[in-house]
Motif scaffolding. Structure first.
Motif, short mmCIF file in Angstrom:
data_model
loop_
_atom_site.label_atom_id
_atom_site.label_comp_id
_atom_site.label_asym_id
_atom_site.label_seq_id
_atom_site.Cartn_x
_atom_site.Cartn_y
_atom_site.Cartn_z
N ILE A 1 0.64 -1.17 -0.19
CA ILE A 1 0.26 0.02 -0.03
C ILE A 1 0.88 1.09 -0.74
CG2 ILE A 1 -1.44 1.78 1.47
CD1 ILE A 1 -2.87 -1.03 0.11
N GLN A 2 2.32 1.31 0.89
CA GLN A 2 3.06 2.42 0.81
C GLN A 2 3.87 3.07 -1.00
OE1 GLN A 2 1.99 3.60 3.56
NE2 GLN A 2 1.61 1.92 4.01
N LYS A 3 3.30 1.94 -1.21
CA LYS A 3 4.17 1.83 -2.78
C LYS A 3 3.00 2.41 -3.86
CE LYS A 3 7.16 -2.08 -2.03
NZ LYS A 3 6.90 -3.50 -2.93
N MET A 4 1.67 2.81 -3.86
CA MET A 4 1.06 3.38 -4.24
C MET A 4 1.65 5.12 -4.38
SD MET A 4 -1.83 0.32 -4.06
CE MET A 4 -1.67 -1.50 -3.82
N LYS A 5 1.98 5.00 -4.62
CA LYS A 5 2.29 6.96 -4.57
C LYS A 5 1.59 7.74 -5.80
CE LYS A 5 6.34 6.58 -1.70
NZ LYS A 5 5.41 6.76 -0.33
N TYR A 6 1.34 7.21 -6.84
CA TYR A 6 0.93 7.50 -7.78
C TYR A 6 -0.47 7.44 -7.47
CZ TYR A 6 -1.00 9.42 -12.14
OH TYR A 6 -1.47 9.55 -13.01
N SER A 7 -1.26 6.41 -7.13
CA SER A 7 -2.45 5.57 -7.38
C SER A 7 -3.00 6.71 -6.41
CB SER A 7 -2.39 4.42 -6.81
OG SER A 7 -2.11 3.32 -8.01
N TRP A 8 -2.48 7.34 -4.72
CA TRP A 8 -2.96 7.99 -3.81
C TRP A 8 -3.13 9.16 -4.51
CZ3 TRP A 8 -6.73 7.67 -0.63
CH2 TRP A 8 -6.42 8.20 0.31
N VAL B 1 -3.69 9.59 -7.61
CA VAL B 1 -5.02 9.68 -8.51
C VAL B 1 -6.37 9.86 -7.26
CG1 VAL B 1 -6.03 8.35 -9.81
CG2 VAL B 1 -3.67 8.79 -10.84
N ALA B 2 -6.30 8.94 -6.49
CA ALA B 2 -6.92 8.49 -5.95
C ALA B 2 -7.74 9.93 -4.67
CB ALA B 2 -7.22 7.82 -4.61
N SER B 3 -6.50 11.21 -4.01
CA SER B 3 -6.84 12.49 -3.40
C SER B 3 -7.02 13.59 -4.81
CB SER B 3 -5.09 12.91 -3.38
OG SER B 3 -4.84 12.29 -2.44
N MET C 1 -11.41 15.14 12.33
CA MET C 1 -10.92 14.29 11.23
C MET C 1 -10.96 13.69 12.11
SD MET C 1 -7.62 13.86 9.85
CE MET C 1 -7.10 13.32 8.25
N CYS C 2 -11.62 13.00 10.37
CA CYS C 2 -12.67 11.53 10.32
C CYS C 2 -11.44 10.51 10.82
CB CYS C 2 -13.27 11.38 8.92
SG CYS C 2 -13.42 9.99 8.32
N PRO C 3 -12.12 9.66 11.50
CA PRO C 3 -10.68 8.52 11.60
C PRO C 3 -11.21 7.07 10.88
CG PRO C 3 -13.00 8.43 13.38
CD PRO C 3 -13.35 9.50 11.80
N GLY C 4 -12.24 7.56 10.02
CA GLY C 4 -11.69 6.43 8.86
C GLY C 4 -10.68 6.65 7.92
N ASN C 5 -9.85 7.24 8.11
CA ASN C 5 -9.23 8.20 6.98
C ASN C 5 -8.40 7.24 6.04
OD1 ASN C 5 -7.44 8.93 9.16
ND2 ASN C 5 -6.70 10.23 8.13
N GLU C 6 -8.09 6.76 7.02
CA GLU C 6 -6.95 5.42 6.67
C GLU C 6 -7.47 4.26 6.23
OE1 GLU C 6 -3.35 5.33 6.74
OE2 GLU C 6 -3.83 7.20 6.23
N TYR C 7 -8.71 3.64 6.53
CA TYR C 7 -9.23 2.44 6.47
C TYR C 7 -9.94 3.07 4.83
CZ TYR C 7 -13.73 0.48 5.84
OH TYR C 7 -14.71 -0.27 4.93
N ALA C 8 -9.96 4.76 5.01
CA ALA C 8 -10.38 5.02 3.60
C ALA C 8 -9.43 4.73 2.04
CB ALA C 8 -11.56 6.23 2.59
N ARG C 9 -8.50 5.20 2.67
CA ARG C 9 -7.57 5.09 1.70
C ARG C 9 -6.91 3.54 1.20
NH1 ARG C 9 -1.06 5.83 2.34
NH2 ARG C 9 -1.27 4.65 4.58
N VAL C 10 -6.97 2.49 1.96
CA VAL C 10 -5.77 0.96 2.18
C VAL C 10 -7.93 0.51 1.23
CG1 VAL C 10 -6.31 -1.18 3.04
CG2 VAL C 10 -5.71 0.65 4.14
#
Length: 276
Positions: A134-141, A143-145, A222-231
């Protein structure tokens, strides 16, 4: 969940057939199912090693408040219902928007495809994704951002002024109720030049200015589900992009915003399996 979501933004009229009435019925049904599951989970937890139970429901059932008291079943059900509702509309809205932009922007799709296949190529066949992947998906994140910036799944949030302050010549007294909006910064050219353009590079390097990008809010609320949403988003992107290409069947389909952005006709697509 859809009925409850629509009930939040309906006229407060509880008559048969109204959105509010449907929402109340759906909430009661979900509460009934959750309470039955919670009661069974309490039975399952009795007499077992609890150290291995890491799921949210078990954690809530074993947790204590500041006075050392366990949460009652109704409190646990309420927290679970809030989690389900909060993640339902936001996640399906964002994932649908990701599919939309990847279909419209083949160069962005190709870059995501390359990144995800680089991760896939070094993993044994059939292995699950890891946190390191997951940490390697920098460009994909990135895009999602950018999807979250342009099609933020919500309007904003309410806050209360904790002190008097002045903004744009207006004095806001302490205790005032304030509604902040995502688009106030997400579409502000001061922070995001050419704000309607889809440009993932905005989130590379140092990224945007602090508190200019706030799809999950900010600060102590801040939304507590931010990391869950990212994954969830990144795992979805990995699986769909490595397996398929797709094209929209309605090229000019409009987006509607009630309450989260979604394609007016559901974004029908044709999937084309990628060759192994």
């Amino acid at each position: 969940m859809k009925d409850i979501e629509e009930g939040f933004f309906s006229m407060p009229i509880n008559l048969p057939g109204t959105a509010l009435n449907r929402a109340i019925k759906a909430a009661k049904l979900i509460s009934k199912e959750l309470m039955a599951t919670i009661r069974q989970r309490r039975i399952d937890l009795q007499g077992h090693d609890l150290s291995s139970r890491k799921d949210f429901m078990s954690t809530m059932l074993l947790a204590k408040d500041e006075n050392g008291q366990a949460f009652c079943d109704e409190d646990v059900a309420s927290h679970l219902a809030g989690l389900l509702l909060a993640s339902f509309s936001t996640m399906h809205s964002t994932i649908t928007s990701i599919m939309k932009y990847l279909a419209e922007l083949p160069d962005v799709y190709d870059s995501v495809f390359r990144e995800q296949n680089e991760i896939l190529d070094v993993k044994p066949k059939g292995d699950h994704l890891t946190w390191e992947d997951i940490q390697k998906m920098k460009y994909s994140w990135s895009v999602a951002s950018e999807v979250l910036r342009i099609s933020t799944p919500g309007f904003g949030g309410f806050r209360e002024a904790i002190t008097d302050f002045t903004y744009e010549g207006f004095t806001v007294p302490k205790g005032s109720k304030i509604f902040w909006t995502f688009d106030a910064t997400h579409k502000n050219p001061k922070y995001f030049p050419d704000p309607e353009k889809f440009e993932p590079s905005r989130f590379q390097g140092n990224g945007p200015a602090p508190y200019a990008f706030v799809p999950f809010g900010g600060g102590p609320r801040m939304c507590p589900g931010n990391e869950y949403a990212r994954v969830v988003m990144l795992v979805f992107m990995h699986n769909v992009v490595t397996k398929f290409r797709w094209e929209k069947l309605i090229p000019g389909e409009n987006m509607i915003y009630y309450p989260a952005p979604r394609p007016a006709r559901g974004l029908p697509v044709t999937l084309h399996p990628n060759k192994p």
